[in-house]
Structures are given as structure tokens and as C-alpha cells.
Design a protein around this motif. Structure first.
Motif, PDB file in Angstrom:
ATOM      1  N   ALA A   7      40.015  44.245  42.899  1.00  0.00           N
ATOM      2  CA  ALA A   7      38.786  43.929  42.929  1.00  0.00           C
ATOM      3  C   ALA A   7      38.560  44.315  41.387  1.00  0.00           C
ATOM      4  O   ALA A   7      37.378  44.664  40.997  1.00  0.00           O
ATOM      5  N   LEU A   8      39.504  43.535  40.453  1.00  0.00           N
ATOM      6  CA  LEU A   8      39.136  43.903  39.034  1.00  0.00           C
ATOM      7  C   LEU A   8      38.253  42.533  38.454  1.00  0.00           C
ATOM      8  O   LEU A   8      37.629  42.713  37.707  1.00  0.00           O
ATOM      9  N   GLN A   9      38.787  41.467  38.957  1.00  0.00           N
ATOM     10  CA  GLN A   9      38.080  40.175  38.468  1.00  0.00           C
ATOM     11  C   GLN A   9      38.558  39.172  39.655  1.00  0.00           C
ATOM     12  O   GLN A   9      39.675  39.153  40.295  1.00  0.00           O
ATOM     13  N   GLY A  10      37.949  38.081  39.666  1.00  0.00           N
ATOM     14  CA  GLY A  10      38.257  36.799  40.481  1.00  0.00           C
ATOM     15  C   GLY A  10      37.780  36.750  41.834  1.00  0.00           C
ATOM     16  O   GLY A  10      36.639  37.562  42.296  1.00  0.00           O
ATOM     17  N   ALA A  11      38.334  36.202  42.779  1.00  0.00           N
ATOM     18  CA  ALA A  11      37.941  35.828  44.086  1.00  0.00           C
ATOM     19  C   ALA A  11      38.047  37.054  45.178  1.00  0.00           C
ATOM     20  O   ALA A  11      38.577  36.459  46.122  1.00  0.00           O
ATOM     21  N   PHE A  12      37.699  38.135  45.068  1.00  0.00           N
ATOM     22  CA  PHE A  12      37.976  39.264  45.776  1.00  0.00           C
ATOM     23  C   PHE A  12      37.106  39.150  47.046  1.00  0.00           C
ATOM     24  O   PHE A  12      37.492  39.653  48.193  1.00  0.00           O
ATOM     25  N   ARG A  13      35.842  38.802  46.797  1.00  0.00           N
ATOM     26  CA  ARG A  13      34.759  39.141  48.056  1.00  0.00           C
ATOM     27  C   ARG A  13      35.344  38.028  49.064  1.00  0.00           C
ATOM     28  O   ARG A  13      35.296  38.407  50.220  1.00  0.00           O
ATOM     29  N   LEU A  41      48.228  44.876  50.189  1.00  0.00           N
ATOM     30  CA  LEU A  41      47.163  44.734  49.042  1.00  0.00           C
ATOM     31  C   LEU A  41      47.120  43.377  48.951  1.00  0.00           C
ATOM     32  O   LEU A  41      48.309  42.647  48.754  1.00  0.00           O
ATOM     33  N   VAL A  42      46.010  42.725  48.554  1.00  0.00           N
ATOM     34  CA  VAL A  42      45.697  41.238  48.317  1.00  0.00           C
ATOM     35  C   VAL A  42      45.404  41.301  46.758  1.00  0.00           C
ATOM     36  O   VAL A  42      44.578  41.946  46.397  1.00  0.00           O
ATOM     37  N   ILE A  43      45.850  40.323  45.927  1.00  0.00           N
ATOM     38  CA  ILE A  43      45.633  40.209  44.784  1.00  0.00           C
ATOM     39  C   ILE A  43      45.070  38.900  44.710  1.00  0.00           C
ATOM     40  O   ILE A  43      45.949  37.873  44.827  1.00  0.00           O
ATOM     41  N   PRO A  44      43.883  38.747  44.224  1.00  0.00           N
ATOM     42  CA  PRO A  44      43.179  37.576  44.472  1.00  0.00           C
ATOM     43  C   PRO A  44      43.445  36.675  43.020  1.00  0.00           C
ATOM     44  O   PRO A  44      44.098  36.845  42.531  1.00  0.00           O
ATOM     45  N   GLY A  45      43.071  35.148  43.292  1.00  0.00           N
ATOM     46  CA  GLY A  45      42.927  34.309  42.346  1.00  0.00           C
ATOM     47  C   GLY A  45      41.863  34.797  41.310  1.00  0.00           C
ATOM     48  O   GLY A  45      40.854  35.455  41.666  1.00  0.00           O
ATOM     49  N   GLY A  46      41.981  33.980  40.176  1.00  0.00           N
ATOM     50  CA  GLY A  46      41.002  34.503  38.947  1.00  0.00           C
ATOM     51  C   GLY A  46      41.744  33.984  37.586  1.00  0.00           C
ATOM     52  O   GLY A  46      41.952  32.639  37.636  1.00  0.00           O
ATOM     53  N   GLU A  47      41.743  34.947  36.671  1.00  0.00           N
ATOM     54  CA  GLU A  47      42.447  34.450  35.744  1.00  0.00           C
ATOM     55  C   GLU A  47      43.739  35.620  35.286  1.00  0.00           C
ATOM     56  O   GLU A  47      43.136  36.939  34.976  1.00  0.00           O
ATOM     57  N   SER A  48      44.859  35.177  35.275  1.00  0.00           N
ATOM     58  CA  SER A  48      45.853  36.317  35.186  1.00  0.00           C
ATOM     59  C   SER A  48      46.041  37.173  33.914  1.00  0.00           C
ATOM     60  O   SER A  48      46.345  38.260  33.918  1.00  0.00           O
ATOM     61  N   THR A  49      45.419  36.524  32.888  1.00  0.00           N
ATOM     62  CA  THR A  49      45.763  37.236  31.569  1.00  0.00           C
ATOM     63  C   THR A  49      44.452  38.436  31.476  1.00  0.00           C
ATOM     64  O   THR A  49      44.633  39.650  31.069  1.00  0.00           O
ATOM     65  N   GLY A  76      49.733  37.928  46.626  1.00  0.00           N
ATOM     66  CA  GLY A  76      49.232  37.407  45.458  1.00  0.00           C
ATOM     67  C   GLY A  76      48.769  35.915  45.526  1.00  0.00           C
ATOM     68  O   GLY A  76      49.583  35.293  46.004  1.00  0.00           O
ATOM     69  N   THR A  77      47.687  35.654  45.502  1.00  0.00           N
ATOM     70  CA  THR A  77      47.089  34.285  45.477  1.00  0.00           C
ATOM     71  C   THR A  77      46.639  33.807  43.816  1.00  0.00           C
ATOM     72  O   THR A  77      45.622  34.433  43.705  1.00  0.00           O
ATOM     73  N   CYS A  78      47.125  32.548  43.687  1.00  0.00           N
ATOM     74  CA  CYS A  78      46.909  31.914  42.600  1.00  0.00           C
ATOM     75  C   CYS A  78      47.212  32.882  41.256  1.00  0.00           C
ATOM     76  O   CYS A  78      48.485  33.170  41.108  1.00  0.00           O
ATOM     77  N   ALA A  79      46.386  33.234  40.562  1.00  0.00           N
ATOM     78  CA  ALA A  79      46.293  34.327  39.461  1.00  0.00           C
ATOM     79  C   ALA A  79      47.130  35.597  40.110  1.00  0.00           C
ATOM     80  O   ALA A  79      47.971  36.136  39.374  1.00  0.00           O
ATOM     81  N   GLY A  80      46.854  35.922  41.395  1.00  0.00           N
ATOM     82  CA  GLY A  80      47.901  36.921  41.871  1.00  0.00           C
ATOM     83  C   GLY A  80      49.014  36.701  42.051  1.00  0.00           C
ATOM     84  O   GLY A  80      49.829  37.556  41.873  1.00  0.00           O
ATOM     85  N   LEU A 169      56.672  40.944  50.358  1.00  0.00           N
ATOM     86  CA  LEU A 169      55.716  40.192  49.173  1.00  0.00           C
ATOM     87  C   LEU A 169      55.497  38.646  49.474  1.00  0.00           C
ATOM     88  O   LEU A 169      56.332  37.920  50.030  1.00  0.00           O
ATOM     89  N   MET A 170      54.356  38.282  49.280  1.00  0.00           N
ATOM     90  CA  MET A 170      53.883  36.876  49.389  1.00  0.00           C
ATOM     91  C   MET A 170      53.288  36.106  48.309  1.00  0.00           C
ATOM     92  O   MET A 170      52.318  37.143  47.667  1.00  0.00           O
ATOM     93  N   ALA A 171      53.492  35.141  47.897  1.00  0.00           N
ATOM     94  CA  ALA A 171      52.702  34.577  46.832  1.00  0.00           C
ATOM     95  C   ALA A 171      52.518  33.358  47.202  1.00  0.00           C
ATOM     96  O   ALA A 171      53.055  32.304  47.649  1.00  0.00           O
ATOM     97  N   ALA A 172      51.027  32.683  46.899  1.00  0.00           N
ATOM     98  CA  ALA A 172      50.516  31.379  47.129  1.00  0.00           C
ATOM     99  C   ALA A 172      50.071  30.840  45.808  1.00  0.00           C
ATOM    100  O   ALA A 172      49.183  31.439  44.901  1.00  0.00           O
ATOM    101  N   SER A 173      50.352  29.489  45.527  1.00  0.00           N
ATOM    102  CA  SER A 173      49.687  28.941  44.213  1.00  0.00           C
ATOM    103  C   SER A 173      48.119  28.668  44.749  1.00  0.00           C
ATOM    104  O   SER A 173      47.525  28.307  43.612  1.00  0.00           O
TER     105      SER A 173
END
Ligand SMILES: NC(=O)CC[C@H](N)C(=O)O
Length: 195
Positions: A7-13, A41-49, A76-80, A169-173
């Protein structure tokens, strides 16, 4: 089952709401101690940098890698997805060295492979393991341009891999949390059973 959402940044809610709808206990992860007792753990979309910078600022890189080594699952989804990749194409020139990421999943990810923010779109996808199409939202989405030999391709779109799995591990664009359809999250929950 207990799942954390970075929950650092992005679409975590939105991920939190989706997981709660599935009856999962959810914790927002901002500090290393928030990883204790989680199955996934889910790593959301947002801005990866930005997310990568915050991950370093909050000393989360080593603890998340350790969480995975200890049997935790990560989605990890998108930026995740960019955060999970061992190789990133198209990082901004102002960042010196490699853009910070977890480098856990044997995939190469090309940032913004489907165009800019204005080119965002929704697309019905055929995903392996689902019996009907899944409406996926792509927002300045990355493409997975290379997968290692232990990585399963679960979905391709426009010649690029957009959903992949490698063990835990799973990754979605795309953004599976921005629809009402919880089936991609359910696929992830199946990988969250600790060995
Ligand atoms: N919706 C998203 O997560 C976009 C990701 C963004 N283009 C990045 O490179 O970080």
C-alpha cells in the motif's frame, strides 16, 4: 487465509475490496513487519518507478524477497508485474542504474507496451483455467516480452503475454481489481497455500 496488499502507492484499495469480497483477511503492507503471518502479497498497479523508490525508502525489498523465499506467494498487477520482473525494458532515462524492482520472476517486461494513458482499453481475454472470457482493463500497461522456461503463459493479447505464473509468482499486465469479476484473484489464491 491472510493476504497483504502493498500500500505504498497505486490501486491498493481496489485489491483490498476484491480480496475481502472473497472472504480473505487483508492487511495493508507499508512496513516490513506488516508481512508477518501473510500467505500472499499483492503488488498493485500504479507507477513502477515511484513504487520502486518507496520500496527502497521503506526498506521493503529484502523483507519481500525473504517473504517469497519463506514460501509466500506474490501477485503483481500492471506496475506490480514490473516490480516482479528480472528485466525491465523502457525505464526512464533520468533513473541511473536499474530501476528498483524485486527481480523475483523470470520475465522481461516492457513498460507502456500498449501505448499511453489515453490508449487505455478494456478487452475480453481468454485466460487459461477460466471457462469464459475475462474483461480486462489495461492502463498504460506493460507487456511481458519474454518468459523463462519455468514460467507458464496463462494469456496472450496482441502478441504479448499479459498473464503469467511461475510457481508462487503471478504477473498480470492488466488490472483485475477494476472489474467485478474475482476469478483472476481466485487463481492467485490457489497459489497461496504455503508448502
Ligand atoms: N497502470 C499501471 O500500473 C501502469 C504502469 C506504468 N506504466 C509503469 O510503468 O509503472
Amino acid at each position: 487465509m491472510k493476504i497483504g496488499v502493498l500500500a505504498l502507492q497505486g490501486a491498493f484499495r481496489e485489491h483490498r475490496q476484491m480480496l475481502e469480497k472473497l472472504g480473505v483477511e487483508v492487511t495493508e503492507v507499508r512496513l516490513p513487519q506488516h508481512l508477518a503471518g501473510l500467505d500472499g502479497l499483492v503488488i498493485p498497479g500504479g507507477e513502477s518507478t515511484t513504487m520502486g523508490k518507496l520500496m527502497m525508502d521503506y526498506d521493503l525489498k529484502d523483507p519481500i524477497q525473504q517473504f517469497y523465499q519463506d514460501g509466500g506467494a506474490i501477485f503483481g498487477t500492471c506496475a506490480g508485474a514490473i516490480m516482479l520482473a528480472t528485466e525491465i525494458e523502457g525505464q526512464p532515462k533520468h533513473i541511473q542504474g536499474k530501476q528498483p524492482s524485486l527481480e523475483l520472476m523470470d520475465i522481461t517486461v516492457a513498460r507502456n507496451a500498449f501505448g499511453r494513458q489515453v490508449d487505455s482499453f478494456k478487452e475480453p481475454l481468454n485466460i487459461q483455467g477460466l471457462d469464459s472470457t475475462f474483461d480486462a482493463v489495461f492502463i498504460r500497461a506493460p507487456g511481458i516480452t519474454h518468459v523463462g522456461k519455468d514460467v507458464e503463459v496463462l494469456c496472450e493479447h496482441q502478441g504479448q503475454v499479459v498473464l503469467a505464473r511461475s510457481g508462487r509468482l503471478m504477473a498480470a499486465s492488466f488490472h483485475p481489481e477494476l472489474t467485478k469479476d474475482a476469478r483472476v484473484h481466485e487463481l492467485f489464491l490457489k497459489t497461496c497455500v504455503k508448502a
